[in-house]
Design an enzyme around this catalytic site. Sequence first.
Site, mmCIF file in Angstrom:
data_model
loop_
_atom_site.group_PDB
_atom_site.id
_atom_site.type_symbol
_atom_site.label_atom_id
_atom_site.label_comp_id
_atom_site.label_asym_id
_atom_site.label_seq_id
_atom_site.Cartn_x
_atom_site.Cartn_y
_atom_site.Cartn_z
ATOM 1 N N THR A 137 0.815 -1.210 0.000
ATOM 2 C CA THR A 137 0.000 0.000 0.000
ATOM 3 C C THR A 137 0.850 1.262 0.000
ATOM 4 O O THR A 137 1.996 1.245 0.460
ATOM 5 C CB THR A 137 -0.895 -0.022 1.262
ATOM 6 O OG1 THR A 137 -1.538 1.238 1.395
ATOM 7 C CG2 THR A 137 -0.088 -0.258 2.531
ATOM 8 N N ASP A 138 0.239 2.372 -0.428
ATOM 9 C CA ASP A 138 0.933 3.669 -0.347
ATOM 10 C C ASP A 138 0.977 4.191 1.090
ATOM 11 O O ASP A 138 1.701 5.143 1.385
ATOM 12 C CB ASP A 138 0.278 4.700 -1.279
ATOM 13 C CG ASP A 138 -1.195 4.962 -0.973
ATOM 14 O OD1 ASP A 138 -1.758 4.332 -0.058
ATOM 15 O OD2 ASP A 138 -1.784 5.821 -1.665
ATOM 16 N N GLU A 139 0.186 3.579 1.996
ATOM 17 C CA GLU A 139 0.142 4.093 3.375
ATOM 18 C C GLU A 139 1.477 3.929 4.099
ATOM 19 O O GLU A 139 1.703 4.565 5.120
ATOM 20 C CB GLU A 139 -0.971 3.407 4.170
ATOM 21 C CG GLU A 139 -2.326 3.692 3.581
ATOM 22 C CD GLU A 139 -3.473 3.585 4.570
ATOM 23 O OE1 GLU A 139 -3.225 3.491 5.780
ATOM 24 O OE2 GLU A 139 -4.623 3.607 4.109
ATOM 25 N N TYR A 163 -2.118 -0.263 11.064
ATOM 26 C CA TYR A 163 -2.208 -0.980 9.774
ATOM 27 C C TYR A 163 -0.994 -0.662 8.909
ATOM 28 O O TYR A 163 -0.315 -1.571 8.398
ATOM 29 C CB TYR A 163 -3.506 -0.599 9.033
ATOM 30 C CG TYR A 163 -3.470 -0.933 7.562
ATOM 31 C CD1 TYR A 163 -3.538 -2.257 7.127
ATOM 32 C CD2 TYR A 163 -3.340 0.069 6.591
ATOM 33 C CE1 TYR A 163 -3.486 -2.574 5.767
ATOM 34 C CE2 TYR A 163 -3.287 -0.231 5.231
ATOM 35 C CZ TYR A 163 -3.360 -1.556 4.824
ATOM 36 O OH TYR A 163 -3.292 -1.864 3.491
ATOM 37 N N LYS A 167 2.032 -3.133 7.520
ATOM 38 C CA LYS A 167 2.331 -3.343 6.094
ATOM 39 C C LYS A 167 3.783 -2.935 5.803
ATOM 40 O O LYS A 167 4.480 -3.588 5.020
ATOM 41 C CB LYS A 167 1.368 -2.541 5.210
ATOM 42 C CG LYS A 167 -0.055 -3.041 5.190
ATOM 43 C CD LYS A 167 -0.237 -4.443 4.598
ATOM 44 C CE LYS A 167 0.011 -4.513 3.120
ATOM 45 N NZ LYS A 167 -0.335 -5.865 2.576
HETATM 46 P P1 NAD Z 1 -9.679 -7.313 2.325
HETATM 47 O O1 NAD Z 1 -9.698 -7.003 3.781
HETATM 48 O O2 NAD Z 1 -10.889 -7.025 1.508
HETATM 49 O O3 NAD Z 1 -9.345 -8.863 2.108
HETATM 50 C C1 NAD Z 1 -8.350 -9.520 2.840
HETATM 51 C C2 NAD Z 1 -8.495 -11.025 2.581
HETATM 52 O O4 NAD Z 1 -7.443 -11.700 3.311
HETATM 53 C C3 NAD Z 1 -9.808 -11.618 3.089
HETATM 54 O O5 NAD Z 1 -10.322 -12.520 2.143
HETATM 55 C C4 NAD Z 1 -9.420 -12.347 4.371
HETATM 56 O O6 NAD Z 1 -10.265 -13.445 4.673
HETATM 57 C C5 NAD Z 1 -8.009 -12.792 4.033
HETATM 58 N N1 NAD Z 1 -7.185 -13.015 5.234
HETATM 59 C C6 NAD Z 1 -7.051 -12.202 6.313
HETATM 60 N N2 NAD Z 1 -6.216 -12.757 7.206
HETATM 61 C C7 NAD Z 1 -5.795 -13.937 6.677
HETATM 62 C C8 NAD Z 1 -4.901 -14.955 7.116
HETATM 63 N N3 NAD Z 1 -4.284 -14.868 8.289
HETATM 64 N N4 NAD Z 1 -4.707 -16.023 6.310
HETATM 65 C C9 NAD Z 1 -5.335 -16.133 5.108
HETATM 66 N N5 NAD Z 1 -6.194 -15.198 4.655
HETATM 67 C C10 NAD Z 1 -6.415 -14.111 5.420
HETATM 68 O O7 NAD Z 1 -8.401 -6.563 1.743
HETATM 69 P P2 NAD Z 1 -8.198 -5.843 0.334
HETATM 70 O O8 NAD Z 1 -8.708 -4.466 0.409
HETATM 71 O O9 NAD Z 1 -8.659 -6.742 -0.731
HETATM 72 O O10 NAD Z 1 -6.598 -5.745 0.301
HETATM 73 C C11 NAD Z 1 -5.818 -6.822 -0.211
HETATM 74 C C12 NAD Z 1 -4.344 -6.454 -0.116
HETATM 75 O O11 NAD Z 1 -4.100 -5.262 -0.856
HETATM 76 C C13 NAD Z 1 -3.887 -6.163 1.309
HETATM 77 O O12 NAD Z 1 -2.596 -6.687 1.463
HETATM 78 C C14 NAD Z 1 -3.868 -4.636 1.387
HETATM 79 O O13 NAD Z 1 -2.909 -4.198 2.312
HETATM 80 C C15 NAD Z 1 -3.480 -4.286 -0.028
HETATM 81 N N6 NAD Z 1 -3.961 -2.975 -0.527
HETATM 82 C C16 NAD Z 1 -5.283 -2.639 -0.409
HETATM 83 C C17 NAD Z 1 -5.721 -1.423 -0.938
HETATM 84 C C18 NAD Z 1 -7.164 -1.005 -0.875
HETATM 85 O O14 NAD Z 1 -7.486 0.126 -1.238
HETATM 86 N N7 NAD Z 1 -8.085 -1.860 -0.452
HETATM 87 C C19 NAD Z 1 -4.807 -0.557 -1.559
HETATM 88 C C20 NAD Z 1 -3.447 -0.950 -1.643
HETATM 89 C C21 NAD Z 1 -3.048 -2.167 -1.126
HETATM 90 O O1 DAU Z 2 -4.205 3.926 0.470
HETATM 91 C C1 DAU Z 2 -4.417 2.550 0.378
HETATM 92 C C2 DAU Z 2 -5.260 2.095 1.546
HETATM 93 O O2 DAU Z 2 -6.590 2.536 1.287
HETATM 94 C C3 DAU Z 2 -5.236 0.586 1.745
HETATM 95 O O3 DAU Z 2 -3.934 0.184 2.065
HETATM 96 C C4 DAU Z 2 -6.200 0.167 2.864
HETATM 97 O O4 DAU Z 2 -6.236 -1.231 2.989
HETATM 98 C C5 DAU Z 2 -7.581 0.680 2.505
HETATM 99 O O5 DAU Z 2 -8.494 0.382 3.539
HETATM 100 C C6 DAU Z 2 -7.549 2.201 2.266
HETATM 101 O O6 DAU Z 2 -7.277 2.898 3.498
HETATM 102 P P1 DAU Z 2 -8.030 4.258 3.868
HETATM 103 O O7 DAU Z 2 -7.956 4.462 5.322
HETATM 104 O O8 DAU Z 2 -7.589 5.381 2.998
HETATM 105 O O9 DAU Z 2 -9.523 3.853 3.386
HETATM 106 P P2 DAU Z 2 -10.970 4.088 4.046
HETATM 107 O O10 DAU Z 2 -11.962 3.680 3.010
HETATM 108 O O11 DAU Z 2 -11.080 3.513 5.407
HETATM 109 O O12 DAU Z 2 -11.019 5.677 4.176
HETATM 110 C C7 DAU Z 2 -10.832 6.535 3.072
HETATM 111 C C8 DAU Z 2 -10.900 7.958 3.575
HETATM 112 O O13 DAU Z 2 -12.260 8.239 3.986
HETATM 113 C C9 DAU Z 2 -10.038 8.222 4.799
HETATM 114 O O14 DAU Z 2 -9.522 9.539 4.731
HETATM 115 C C10 DAU Z 2 -11.033 8.109 5.971
HETATM 116 C C11 DAU Z 2 -12.324 8.599 5.369
HETATM 117 N N1 DAU Z 2 -13.578 7.995 5.906
HETATM 118 C C12 DAU Z 2 -13.650 6.631 5.945
HETATM 119 C C13 DAU Z 2 -14.792 6.016 6.422
HETATM 120 C C14 DAU Z 2 -14.876 4.518 6.510
HETATM 121 C C15 DAU Z 2 -14.633 8.793 6.290
HETATM 122 O O15 DAU Z 2 -14.556 10.052 6.216
HETATM 123 N N2 DAU Z 2 -15.762 8.186 6.774
HETATM 124 C C16 DAU Z 2 -15.892 6.821 6.858
HETATM 125 O O16 DAU Z 2 -16.953 6.323 7.331
#
Ligand code: NAD
Ligand code: DAU
Length: 362
Positions: A137-139, A163, A167
Site C-alpha cells: 500500500t501507499d500508506e 495498519y 504493512k
Molecule cells: P480485504 O480485507 O478485503 O481482504 C483480505 C483477505 O485476506 C480476506 O479474504 C481475508 O479473509 C483474508 N485473510 C485475512 N487474514 C488472513 C490470514 N491470516 N490467512 C489467510 N487469509 C487471510 O483486503 P483488500 O482491500 O482486498 O486488500 C488486499 C491487499 O491489498 C492487502 O494486502 C492490502 O494491504 C493491499 N492494498 C489494499 C488497498 C485497498 O485500497 N483496499 C490498496 C493498496 C493495497
Molecule cells: O491507500 C491505500 C489504503 O486505502 C489501503 O492500504 C487500505 O487497505 C484501505 O483500507 C484504504 O485505506 P483508507 O484508510 O484510505 O480507506 P478508508 O476507506 O477507510 O477511508 C478513506 C478515507 O475516507 C479516509 O480519509 C477516511 C475517510 N472515511 C472513511 C470512512 C470509513 C470517512 O470520512 N468516513 C468513513 O466512514
Amino acid sequence: MTEIKPILVTGGAGFIGSNFVLDWIETESSPVINLDKLTYAGNPLTLASLENNPRYTFVHGDICDGELVADLLERHRPQAIVHFAAESHVDRSILGPEAFLKTNIDGTFQLLRGALAFYRTLEGEEKENFRFHHVSTDEVFGTLKTEDPAFHEETPYAPNSPYAASKAASDHLVRAWHHTYGLPTLMTNCSNNYGPYHFPEKLIPLMITHALEGKPLPVYGDGLQVRDWLYVKDHCSAIRTVLANGTVGETYNIGGCNQRTNLEVVTFLCELLDELVPKSAFRPHRQLIRFVTDRPGHDRRYAIDARKVERELGWKPAESFETGLRKTVEWYLANKTWTENVTSGVYKQWIEKNYGFRKAEL
Ligand code: NAD
Ligand code: DAU
C-alpha cells in the site's frame, strides 16, 4: 507437453484478491490456488461462479500456518505466489492492532519462509521463473502536505497507523528475503482501490450502502483529506503486468492519478445516486452527509507517482474516476444481496461492539 503451473493467491476471497482471481481465470491460462482464512472480510460468495471450474481450487486456511503453507507449495508447485492476505482496515487497526501484527507481519514471514524453502528445491526454468509478488500500500509512506510531490518508489517509509506500520514491516521482510536470501520478489505499493466486492466498511461502499438506506453519511473531521483513487480492475491489471515483466527485487508504485478530497468523493457519489435512483425518498442524497469525530492520527493526503510502472512496463489505468465510480455505483445497485450477505452476522456484532458510539447509532 509442458505442464501449466498454477499461481498461489493468498487472500483471494477479499476485495482486491477476488477481483484478481476472477480476472486471472478470465485472462490467463494457468490455474489458481486460493488460500484464504475467510475472516469477516473474505467472502466465498464472491467466487461462487468458480465453484466447478477445474482451474480453481479454494483452500480454507491461515497464512500464519507454516506447515499448511509448506504443504500447499509442495503439493501444487506454483510458478508464483501473489500475496494479498492481510487485515486491511485502518479503523479496525486502531481499535485492535493484534490481528494486524499477526497476519500482516507474522503471516508474511511464514509465507516468505515457505516460499524460500520451496524456491530452493526448484531447478532450471522453474527456478528462473518463480516469483513472490507482495501486494502493498501507499500508506507505508505516511502522509503528504498539499504542496508535497506524490509518493515515488524512493520516498522514505513513515507509516502512521498500526495498519500502515504492519504493512511497512511486511514490505521490509520481503525486501530482506530478496536481499539476503535471493528470493525473487516483486512488490507493488498501490493507492486507494474502489469497485465491485468492496466490503462496506470502507469509504465508498459504506457511503453507497448508507445512502441507499437513508442512513447518515459519516465524513471524518473536515472531509478535506485527500486520497488517490484507482478502480480495482486497473490494480489487477497492474499486478498482472508487474508479475509478468517486472524486474526481480524492484518495487512499483501503482495509482490512478485521481486525487480527490473525501468530501468531493461523497458529494459525487450522492449526485450519481440522485441520477441513478431517481425515485429515492432520500434525494438529494447530500442532505445525509454528517461530519463526525475524526479518525485518530488521520493521514491528510496520499498521492501516487506511477510513472515508473508506465515508463518501464507500459501499464496505465483504463478507467477515469468518473467512469469507474459510475460502474461501481451501478454494481452496488445491481448486487444488493451481496451487501446484505456480507454485512450480516459477525460484521454486525463487531460494528455494534466497537463502533457503537459512532456508526451503529447513525
Ligand atoms: P480485504 O480485507 O478485503 O481482504 C483480505 C483477505 O485476506 C480476506 O479474504 C481475508 O479473509 C483474508 N485473510 C485475512 N487474514 C488472513 C490470514 N491470516 N490467512 C489467510 N487469509 C487471510 O483486503 P483488500 O482491500 O482486498 O486488500 C488486499 C491487499 O491489498 C492487502 O494486502 C492490502 O494491504 C493491499 N492494498 C489494499 C488497498 C485497498 O485500497 N483496499 C490498496 C493498496 C493495497
Ligand atoms: O491507500 C491505500 C489504503 O486505502 C489501503 O492500504 C487500505 O487497505 C484501505 O483500507 C484504504 O485505506 P483508507 O484508510 O484510505 O480507506 P478508508 O476507506 O477507510 O477511508 C478513506 C478515507 O475516507 C479516509 O480519509 C477516511 C475517510 N472515511 C472513511 C470512512 C470509513 C470517512 O470520512 N468516513 C468513513 O466512514
